[in-house]
Design an enzyme around this catalytic site. Structure first.
Site, PDB file in Angstrom:
ATOM      1  N   GLY A 205      65.291  -1.703 -48.345  1.00 25.06           N
ATOM      2  CA  GLY A 205      66.800  -1.408 -48.755  1.00 25.06           C
ATOM      3  C   GLY A 205      66.923  -0.402 -49.497  1.00 25.06           C
ATOM      4  N   PRO A 206      68.296   0.068 -49.531  1.00 25.65           N
ATOM      5  CA  PRO A 206      68.636   1.078 -50.190  1.00 25.65           C
ATOM      6  C   PRO A 206      68.170   1.283 -51.619  1.00 25.65           C
ATOM      7  CG  PRO A 206      70.641   0.174 -48.851  1.00 25.65           C
ATOM      8  CD  PRO A 206      69.581  -0.605 -49.109  1.00 25.65           C
ATOM      9  N   GLY A 208      68.333   1.139 -55.670  1.00 24.90           N
ATOM     10  CA  GLY A 208      69.205   0.451 -56.453  1.00 24.90           C
ATOM     11  C   GLY A 208      69.615  -0.965 -56.162  1.00 24.90           C
ATOM     12  N   LYS A 211      65.153  -4.339 -55.553  1.00 21.82           N
ATOM     13  CA  LYS A 211      63.759  -4.725 -54.934  1.00 21.82           C
ATOM     14  C   LYS A 211      62.693  -4.963 -55.931  1.00 21.82           C
ATOM     15  CE  LYS A 211      63.924  -0.825 -52.473  1.00 21.82           C
ATOM     16  NZ  LYS A 211      65.039  -0.502 -52.816  1.00 21.82           N
ATOM     17  N   GLU A 428      98.130  14.392 -50.191  1.00 21.42           N
ATOM     18  CA  GLU A 428      97.774  12.988 -50.467  1.00 21.42           C
ATOM     19  C   GLU A 428      98.915  12.080 -50.228  1.00 21.42           C
ATOM     20  OE1 GLU A 428      94.720  11.901 -51.366  1.00 21.42           O
ATOM     21  OE2 GLU A 428      94.108  14.233 -51.582  1.00 21.42           O
ATOM     22  N   HIS A 431      98.334  11.014 -46.564  1.00 19.44           N
ATOM     23  CA  HIS A 431      97.088  10.086 -46.294  1.00 19.44           C
ATOM     24  C   HIS A 431      97.628   8.753 -46.551  1.00 19.44           C
ATOM     25  CE1 HIS A 431      93.733  12.649 -45.688  1.00 19.44           C
ATOM     26  NE2 HIS A 431      93.781  13.232 -46.753  1.00 19.44           N
TER      27      HIS A 431
END
Length: 608
Positions: A205-206, A208, A211, A428, A431
């Site tokens: 897993g990534p 953090g 694990k 902005e 967006h």
């Protein structure tokens, strides 16, 4: 060791000082006079008696005399002086002529003092130096001899234990690990049925995602010995040390069985052998070979489970992943929105939160955050509350911590002109209007033109649900959203700025993946090029292309067409809602931050 060495040297210095002072210092009640001053007092008939002992002459004066030494004046009655080395043969005659009573004493027996000072003391000093040198050499030799010992750390079973209750989220991983716990608690039940529980469990897993925490929870639930070591701890500059440490680790685990061995960052020693331009790495590959043999069961290790963690399973050697070794592979993925809420509540149990703090919007607004990231958000909020002198953490600190981690620190010293502020507000605002108008985009949470980190402003969306599969319609709307800021600049000012750099990079990457990876091009159809991404440069250079130049040109043309369509769609959307764009821009220039509800009101959506 350093303290003992300092005390030894301090003792030697004190002993030397004491002996030298005793050997050389005159009596405390006698003043040392120069020999010429003594002879002058003798001529003045002021000497009553003298006592001669070797070269030392002590005497008593008939009348006190003033003697000045180093600026201090004292009356001298008793004195001491020393005979010159060239002698004074007439001294006894002058003493007799002056009627001075002369006493003689035998020379001091200073043989033992001199022997101690000039014989024994140097030997002691040299002996002490040699002792420390030899001890240091012995320590280094012992360290060298113990270089192959296991570097694993064993966690105490008597102290507080980590359990699955301390792990929020990761429901799938915890469910699979329950089988490992049951085997460690009741191995006979499995052996009676002829079942073999996997010896190796690989947590993937990534970074953090918890694990290591899950491995500790397995050990805590089963109440067994837990040995932790990182892959880099096996490596050493000497060839063969890593293999020896692997053997020592497994021997230590067998002696304490049932036990768990946890190897963190397995990819540091478990990467594929023989890769790279220069071939393999002898020490790493020998270490890997020894680990494979221990896992393979040449020496059966009953009730010993080997768990490992890696965030790069794609570079692991295939021999590690075959049945009989790390054959159980458990994915520990990034948490979903519900799991993020559980993690936040777990970490917030000990924090003094204001009653109005709601962690649900934070959980929904942090897609892609790991458990460690979420803990960091709450920690930053606590730090912000402490900086502001508060005793409880409020919603403002939570929101500020989220923005700080996601976007970076606020750039307070940045001075923008009015024209630059208007450009930024329209960018902005573009967006925000596109995001709030298109049907397949996430709702707008807030829009800000406060510079943070590298971003001059941001449009933050709050996902209503997790997305695991993206439709083409979703991606096309996302492309239009990314190009909405540039479209607003072109629509209002007739120019474009450098502020769309990140938007263009993300849009181009998404469009290229749509064409070359996901088969979302009408002209090219179900097509994928490039194959799997190689992480080793040697294999990447050796692999040829799987498409022609004509296909590459067609891919580039499709990417350009998709981006152009997205830009035109964003511009058309802004033209249709120009009044809403102007209202949002006015609010941004006034307050620098606009909520999603205010954007919806500008678009005439009162119920948003």
């Amino acid at each position: 060791m350093g303290c003992i060495r300092g005390l030894f040297w301090a003792f030697l210095l004190f002993l030397t000082y004491t002996l030298v002072r005793q050997f050389t210092a005159p009596a405390a009640d006698a003043t040392t006079l120069p020999y010429t001053a003594f002879t002058q007092e003798l001529r003045d008939d002021n000497v009553v008696e003298v006592t001669v002992q070797g070269e030392e002459v002590r005497g008593i004066l008939r009348a006190p005399v003033e003697w000045v030494e180093e600026g201090d004046t004292a009356e001298v009655t008793e004195f001491v002086t020393y005979m010159p080395s060239f002698g004074d043969p007439d001294l006894l005659a002058r003493l007799d002529e002056a009627g001075v009573e002369v006493r003689t004493l035998p020379e001091r027996d200073t043989t033992w003092i001199q022997l101690l000072l000039w014989g024994v003391l140097p030997i002691l000093i040299l002996g002490g130096i040699m002792l420390f040198v030899l001890r240091g050499m012995a320590g280094r030799a012992q360290s060298f001899l113990s270089i192959g010992k296991s570097q694993a750390k064993e966690h105490e079973r008597e102290g507080p234990q980590t359990t699955f209750d301390d792990v929020a989220g990761a429901a799938g991983a915890k469910s699979e690990l329950q089988e490992i716990v049951a085997f460690l608690k009741e191995p006979a039940r499995f052996h009676a049925l002829g079942a073999e529980v996997p010896k190796g469990v690989l947590l993937v897993g990534p970074p953090g995602t918890g694990k290591t925490l899950l491995a500790r929870a397995v050990a805590g639930e089963a109440d067994v010995s837990f040995f932790v070591i990182t892959g880099s701890d096996f490596m050493e500059m000497f060839v063969g040390v890593g293999a020896k440490r692997v053997r020592a680790l497994f021997d230590q685990a067998k002696e304490n069985a049932p036990s768990i061995i946890f190897i963190d960052e397995l990819d540091s020693i478990g990467r594929q052998r023989g890769t790279g331009l220069g071939g393999g790495h002898d020490e790493r590959e020998q270490t890997l070979n020894q680990l494979l043999s221990e896992l393979d069961g040449f020496e059966p290790a009953e009730n010993v489970i080997v768990m490992a963690a890696s965030n790069r399973p794609d570079i692991l050697d295939p021999a590690l992943l075959r049945p009989g070794r790390f054959d159980r592979r458990i994915s520990v993925d990034l948490p979903s929105a519900g799991e993020r809420l559980e993690i936040l509540r777990l970490h917030a149990r000990e924090l003094p939160l204001e009653p109005e703090v709601d962690l649900d919007p934070l959980a929904r607004g942090t897609p892609g955050f790991s458990g460690a990231d979420l803990k960091n958000v709450l920690n930053e909020a606590a730090l912000a509350a402490a900086r502001h002198g508060k005793t409880r953490i409020g919603p403002g600190e939570i929101e500020g911590a989220h923005d700080r981690i996601l976007l970076g620190l606020e750039r307070e010293g940045l001075a923008l002109t009015d024209d630059e502020m208007r450009l930024l507000a329209y960018h902005e605002g573009g967006h925000a209007i596109v995001a709030a108008t298109l049907p397949n985009t996430d709702p707008v949470h807030k829009v800000t033109i406060v510079p943070r980190g590298r971003a001059m402003g941001t449009t933050h969306q709050l996902p209503e649900r997790e997305r695991y599969i993206w439709r083409r319609e979703d991606l096309l709307d996302q492309l239009a959203l990314l190009l909405g800021g540039r479209a607003a600049e072109d629509l209002v000012f007739g120019t474009v700025t450098s502020g769309a750099e990140d938007d263009l990079q993300r849009a181009t990457e998404t469009a290229r993946r749509m064409v070359s990876r996901w088969g979302m091009s009408d002209s090219l159809g179900p097509f994928s090029s490039g194959g799997p991404e190689e992480v080793f440069i040697g294999q990447q250079l050796a692999r040829g292309r799987d498409h022609s130049e004509a296909t590459a040109r067609a891919v580039d043309g499709e990417v350009r067409r998709i981006l152009d369509d997205a830009a035109n769609r964003a511009r058309e959307t802004l033209e249709q809602h120009r009044d809403a764009l102007e209202q949002v821009v006015a609010l941004l220039l006034e307050k620098e931050e606009v909520s999603g509800d205010e954007v919806a009101e500008a678009l005439g959506r009162k119920d948003a």
